[in-house]
Design a protein around this motif. Structure first.
Motif, mmCIF file in Angstrom:
data_model
loop_
_atom_site.group_PDB
_atom_site.id
_atom_site.type_symbol
_atom_site.label_atom_id
_atom_site.label_comp_id
_atom_site.label_asym_id
_atom_site.label_seq_id
_atom_site.Cartn_x
_atom_site.Cartn_y
_atom_site.Cartn_z
ATOM 1 N N UNK A 78 0.818 -1.219 0.000
ATOM 2 C CA UNK A 78 0.000 0.000 0.000
ATOM 3 C C UNK A 78 0.850 1.266 0.000
ATOM 4 N N UNK A 79 2.126 1.123 0.289
ATOM 5 C CA UNK A 79 3.033 2.266 0.262
ATOM 6 C C UNK A 79 3.363 2.665 -1.174
ATOM 7 N N UNK A 80 3.594 3.936 -1.383
ATOM 8 C CA UNK A 80 4.169 4.393 -2.646
ATOM 9 C C UNK A 80 5.674 4.131 -2.558
ATOM 10 N N UNK A 81 6.214 3.370 -3.513
ATOM 11 C CA UNK A 81 7.621 2.970 -3.432
ATOM 12 C C UNK A 81 8.370 3.428 -4.682
ATOM 13 N N UNK A 82 9.411 4.197 -4.462
ATOM 14 C CA UNK A 82 10.240 4.698 -5.549
ATOM 15 C C UNK A 82 11.635 4.100 -5.434
ATOM 16 N N UNK A 83 12.131 3.552 -6.531
ATOM 17 C CA UNK A 83 13.508 3.066 -6.579
ATOM 18 C C UNK A 83 14.403 4.203 -7.048
ATOM 19 N N UNK A 84 15.288 4.658 -6.177
ATOM 20 C CA UNK A 84 16.284 5.670 -6.531
ATOM 21 C C UNK A 84 17.580 4.926 -6.819
ATOM 22 N N UNK A 85 17.812 4.654 -8.080
ATOM 23 C CA UNK A 85 18.877 3.741 -8.497
ATOM 24 C C UNK A 85 20.169 4.526 -8.699
ATOM 25 N N UNK A 86 21.092 4.378 -7.762
ATOM 26 C CA UNK A 86 22.301 5.200 -7.747
ATOM 27 C C UNK A 86 23.522 4.487 -8.308
ATOM 28 N N UNK A 87 23.307 3.419 -9.052
ATOM 29 C CA UNK A 87 24.428 2.686 -9.632
ATOM 30 C C UNK A 87 23.937 1.474 -10.394
ATOM 31 N N UNK A 88 24.822 0.521 -10.608
ATOM 32 C CA UNK A 88 24.479 -0.662 -11.380
ATOM 33 C C UNK A 88 23.363 -1.470 -10.713
#
Length: 240
Positions: A78-88
Motif C-alpha cells: 500500500x506504500x508508494x515505493x520509488x527506486x532511486x537507483x544510484x548505480x548498477x
C-alpha cells in the motif's frame, strides 16, 4: 540497502528488507518509501550466486523463498515505493526495481537489466510478466532472451526507468516524485495499484511452492550448473 560490497541479495538481506517494509506498512505515519543504496555506484548486484549449486540446496531454498516474499511485499504494498537507483542494477537489482512504483536512475556509466540467462538461468513467470508490464511484450522478450544490460540512456528510452538525473540530484528528484504520488488520496492510489497488479500477485501467491521447486530443479540441472561454474570462473579471472 547497505550490504558491502555490492548489496548481494542473500537470504538475510532479502528477509531484512521484507521485514522493514512490513514495519513501515504498519506505521500509520508512513505513506511512501524511497528504496536506494548507501553504497557507491551500485544499487544491487543481484542474488547470491554462491548458493546456486547442489551443495547449498537449503540455502538456495531460503534465498528464493525470501525473494518471493520480498517481491510480493513490494509489488502489492500500500506504500508508494520509488527506486532511486544510484548505480548498477543487474539481475536481482533490476527485479526489485521493477517491483517498485517508479524508477529514477542516476546518470553515469551504469547498467540495468535482467542478466540471469547469462548464467543459464530461466526467469520465473512472475518476473517475466513484470518486465512485460514495464516495457511491453516484444521488448521484454528480447531483453530476457538476450539477457541485455542497458545503459542508463537505453533504459530510459525503453521505459525500464522513468527518469534520469545527475547523481547529486537523485534524492531530491525522488522526493519530488514522492510528493506528486502522495497528492493522490491513499485509498484511490492503493486500490488502483493493487487492481492493476492483482493477476500477477495472485499467480505467485498461488504458486510459491511450485515456483520454488521448479526453479530449484532448473538451477540444479547439469547444463545449468556447468554454465554457472563457467560464469564464476570468468568472474574470478576478471577480478585478478
Amino acid at each position: 540497502m547497505n550490504k558491502s560490497p555490492v548489496n548481494t541479495m542473500d537470504a538475510s538481506l532479502l528477509v531484512d528488507l521484507e521485514e522493514a517494509f512490513g514495519k513501515l506498512e504498519n506505521d500509520a505515519a508512513c505513506r511512501g518509501v524511497i528504496l536506494t543504496s548507501s553504497l557507491t555506484d551500485v544499487f544491487s548486484a543481484g542474488l547470491d550466486i554462491s548458493v546456486l549449486n547442489s551443495n547449498h540446496i537449503a540455502d538456495f531454498d531460503n534465498m528464493w523463498e525470501a525473494l518471493q516474499n520480498l517481491w510480493l511485499r513490494v509489488y502489492c504494498s500500500p506504500l508508494a515505493i520509488i527506486a532511486a537507483i544510484n548505480g548498477n542494477a543487474p539481475a536481482g537489482g533490476c527485479m526489485i526495481a521493477i517491483a517498485c512504483d517508479h524508477r529514477i536512475m542516476a546518470h553515469g556509466n551504469y547498467h540495468i537489466g535482467i542478466s540471469a540467462p547469462r548464467l543459464g538461468l530461466m526467469l520465473p513467470p512472475w518476473v517475466q510478466r513484470a518486465m512485460e508490464n514495464t516495457i511491453g511484450h516484444r521488448h521484454a522478450e528480447e531483453a530476457l532472451g538476450k539477457a541485455t544490460l542497458y545503459s542508463v540512456d537505453e533504459a530510459f528510452k525503453l521505459g525500464l526507468i522513468d527518469s534520469i538525473v545527475e547523481p547529486e540530484k537523485l534524492e531530491e528528484a525522488a522526493q519530488e516524485e514522492m510528493n506528486k504520488m502522495l497528492k493522490i488520496p491513499d485509498h484511490a492510489r492503493i486500490l488502483s495499484k493493487q487492481l492493476m497488479r492483482l493477476k500477477d500477485i495472485q499467480y505467485l501467491r498461488d504458486n510459491q511452492k511450485n515456483d520454488l521447486e521448479y526453479t530449484r530443479n532448473h538451477v540444479m540441472l547439469k547444463e545449468t550448473q556447468q554454465q554457472i561454474k563457467k560464469f564464476l570462473t570468468n568472474l574470478k579471472k576478471q577480478k585478478k
